[in-house]
Design an enzyme around this catalytic site. Structure first.
Site, PDB file in Angstrom:
ATOM      1  N   HIS A   1      -6.265   0.500   2.334  1.00 50.80           N
ATOM      2  CA  HIS A   1      -5.173  -0.455   2.542  1.00 50.80           C
ATOM      3  C   HIS A   1      -4.632  -0.944   1.202  1.00 50.80           C
ATOM      4  O   HIS A   1      -3.410  -0.994   0.991  1.00 50.80           O
ATOM      5  CB  HIS A   1      -5.693  -1.629   3.375  1.00 50.80           C
ATOM      6  CG  HIS A   1      -4.693  -2.721   3.587  1.00 50.80           C
ATOM      7  ND1 HIS A   1      -3.903  -2.822   4.719  1.00 50.80           N
ATOM      8  CD2 HIS A   1      -4.345  -3.777   2.805  1.00 50.80           C
ATOM      9  CE1 HIS A   1      -3.119  -3.877   4.618  1.00 50.80           C
ATOM     10  NE2 HIS A   1      -3.373  -4.475   3.469  1.00 50.80           N
ATOM     11  N   GLU A   2      -5.519  -1.294   0.288  1.00 52.63           N
ATOM     12  CA  GLU A   2      -5.075  -1.792  -1.020  1.00 52.63           C
ATOM     13  C   GLU A   2      -4.460  -0.673  -1.854  1.00 52.63           C
ATOM     14  O   GLU A   2      -3.498  -0.896  -2.592  1.00 52.63           O
ATOM     15  CB  GLU A   2      -6.258  -2.434  -1.765  1.00 52.63           C
ATOM     16  CG  GLU A   2      -6.893  -3.609  -1.036  1.00 52.63           C
ATOM     17  CD  GLU A   2      -5.890  -4.681  -0.656  1.00 52.63           C
ATOM     18  OE1 GLU A   2      -4.903  -4.871  -1.398  1.00 52.63           O
ATOM     19  OE2 GLU A   2      -6.084  -5.324   0.394  1.00 52.63           O
TER      20      GLU A   2
ATOM     21  N   HIS B   1      -0.836  -0.341  -1.010  1.00 50.75           N
ATOM     22  CA  HIS B   1       0.034  -1.316  -1.668  1.00 50.75           C
ATOM     23  C   HIS B   1       0.435  -0.826  -3.063  1.00 50.75           C
ATOM     24  O   HIS B   1       1.571  -1.048  -3.508  1.00 50.75           O
ATOM     25  CB  HIS B   1      -0.685  -2.666  -1.786  1.00 50.75           C
ATOM     26  CG  HIS B   1      -0.704  -3.451  -0.507  1.00 50.75           C
ATOM     27  ND1 HIS B   1       0.435  -3.680   0.235  1.00 50.75           N
ATOM     28  CD2 HIS B   1      -1.715  -4.079   0.139  1.00 50.75           C
ATOM     29  CE1 HIS B   1       0.116  -4.411   1.293  1.00 50.75           C
ATOM     30  NE2 HIS B   1      -1.167  -4.655   1.265  1.00 50.75           N
TER      31      HIS B   1
ATOM     32  N   GLU C   1       2.421  -5.339   4.982  1.00 50.62           N
ATOM     33  CA  GLU C   1       1.067  -5.256   5.528  1.00 50.62           C
ATOM     34  C   GLU C   1       1.007  -4.234   6.653  1.00 50.62           C
ATOM     35  O   GLU C   1       0.053  -3.453   6.742  1.00 50.62           O
ATOM     36  CB  GLU C   1       0.622  -6.633   6.038  1.00 50.62           C
ATOM     37  CG  GLU C   1       0.372  -7.664   4.948  1.00 50.62           C
ATOM     38  CD  GLU C   1      -0.679  -7.225   3.957  1.00 50.62           C
ATOM     39  OE1 GLU C   1      -1.706  -6.635   4.378  1.00 50.62           O
ATOM     40  OE2 GLU C   1      -0.474  -7.449   2.747  1.00 50.62           O
TER      41      GLU C   1
END
Length: 357
Positions: free
Chosen positions: A171-172, A175, A246
């Site tokens: 997930h990070e 980003h 997100e």
């Protein structure tokens, strides 16, 4: 979950919200001009004939000064965050460098980050740990892949399985890959610039060393009112942009890990922590949108929270409603080596009948 459809939807929505952010700056300029015009009338109505009207270039000067503060504040804060500012920002949030040689969980995190760097085709970011945070959380920051930092809380290391930690790291990484970290650094600067108007008004409204207030108090109060509205609008739009990013990062994490249960387990465990009343540490409002899950509280939390509701994120991942799950994780530590004990003929005077090899 339709991964690529979610990605397209999130990108389109982000472009719309960024245009709305620019519109906010224009509305702030109008609000400052209106507030100062009202303050001018209240302050000088009894001293200056009405027929004289406003001073020459009154509105042009107000507009120029407002843009100078907003854009200047944006430039100052962005400059402060450049040239290694990503790591300094992480340290400001309580993170320290990873120490894989001293802790099994941190050693496991180092391997997962290496694996995800290979899977995503990205450079390995600097890895940090927020050692004093018992909640499950993480964040990524940086201007580009060469400047990126990924930080994970101690609570995430303690409560997440390897698969779940993979989903969190993926997930990070998303980003970073999608340019969200660069966008977030710019948004920090922009919101800081919007706050400059409020701070200037606060300075004008404050009394001097002897407690006396000047004739500029109405101007200061007017700027504080306009600046507060600009600050609020900036944070609301910042949160709205972040919410869409997100969803995109959630979709990318599933794409890279080929598992819904990884990130899904993370979100459901965070949900359990919330229900159990685990207090999350207070974080600067400027950097709330960097986190995996935010900790906004109060009546404005729904507007200022930079993250979608956990129930909605879980529903999008699984395609159906799912509830929270316990914080337990399987024991993934390697077995500790122990001496092998075998029976043997005891030497004279030894009645144990055992020897250690």
């Amino acid at each position: 979950m339709l991964i690529f459809e979610s990605q397209r939807e999130a990108r389109a929505r982000t472009r719309q919200l960024l245009l709305a952010f620019l519109l906010t700056v224009l509305l702030l300029v109008l609000a400052v001009n209106a507030a100062l015009a009202l303050a001018w009338g209240i302050t000088w109505a009894f001293w200056v004939p009405v027929s004289l009207g406003y001073p020459r270039h009154f509105f042009a000067v107000n507009t120029g000064v407002t843009l100078l503060f907003v854009l200047g504040g944006w430039w100052v804060e962005s400059s402060r965050l450049s040239h290694g500012g990503a790591q300094r920002l992480a340290e400001r949030m309580g993170a320290r460098p990873l120490q894989p040689g001293s802790d099994f969980d941190e050693h496991r995190l180092a391997h997962i980050v290496d694996e995800m760097a290979i899977a995503s085709g990205m450079a390995r970011p600097v890895v940090m740990v927020v050692a004093r945070d018992g909640g499950i959380n993480a964040f990524a920051t940086g201007w580009d892949q060469r400047d990126a930092v990924v930080a994970v809380t101690r609570g995430a290391l303690d409560h997440l399985s390897r698969e779940e930690l993979q989903g969190l790291v993926a997930h990070e990484f998303s980003h970073i890959r999608e340019g969200d970290t660069r966008l977030n650094m710019r948004l920090i600067g922009m919101v800081f610039g919007l706050e400059m108007i409020w701070r200037m008004g606060q300075t004008l409204a404050e009394p001097d060393e002897l407690g006396r207030r000047s004739l500029l108090v109405p101007l200061g109060l007017a700027l504080m009112a306009a600046g507060w509205l600009g600050w609020l609008a900036g944070h609301v739009l910042q949160a709205a942009v972040s919410r869409q990013r997100e969803f995109l990062a959630d979709a990318r994490a599933v794409q890279w890990t080929r598992s819904r249960d990884g990130l899904g387990g993370v979100l459901r465990k965070v949900w359990r922590q919330r229900l159990d009343g685990l207090a999350l540490p207070t974080t600067d409002s400027l950097v709330q949108h960097l986190l995996l899950v935010g900790n906004e509280t109060g009546r404005m939390a729904g507007w200022l929270d930079a993250h979608p509701p956990l129930a909605e994120r879980v529903r999008r991942l699984y395609g159906r409603s799912m509830g929270p799950m316990p914080l337990t994780r399987p024991d993934e530590r390697p077995p500790v080596a122990t001496p092998e004990v075998v029976p043997a003929t005891a030497p004279a005077g030894d009645a144990s009948g055992w020897r250690i090899v």
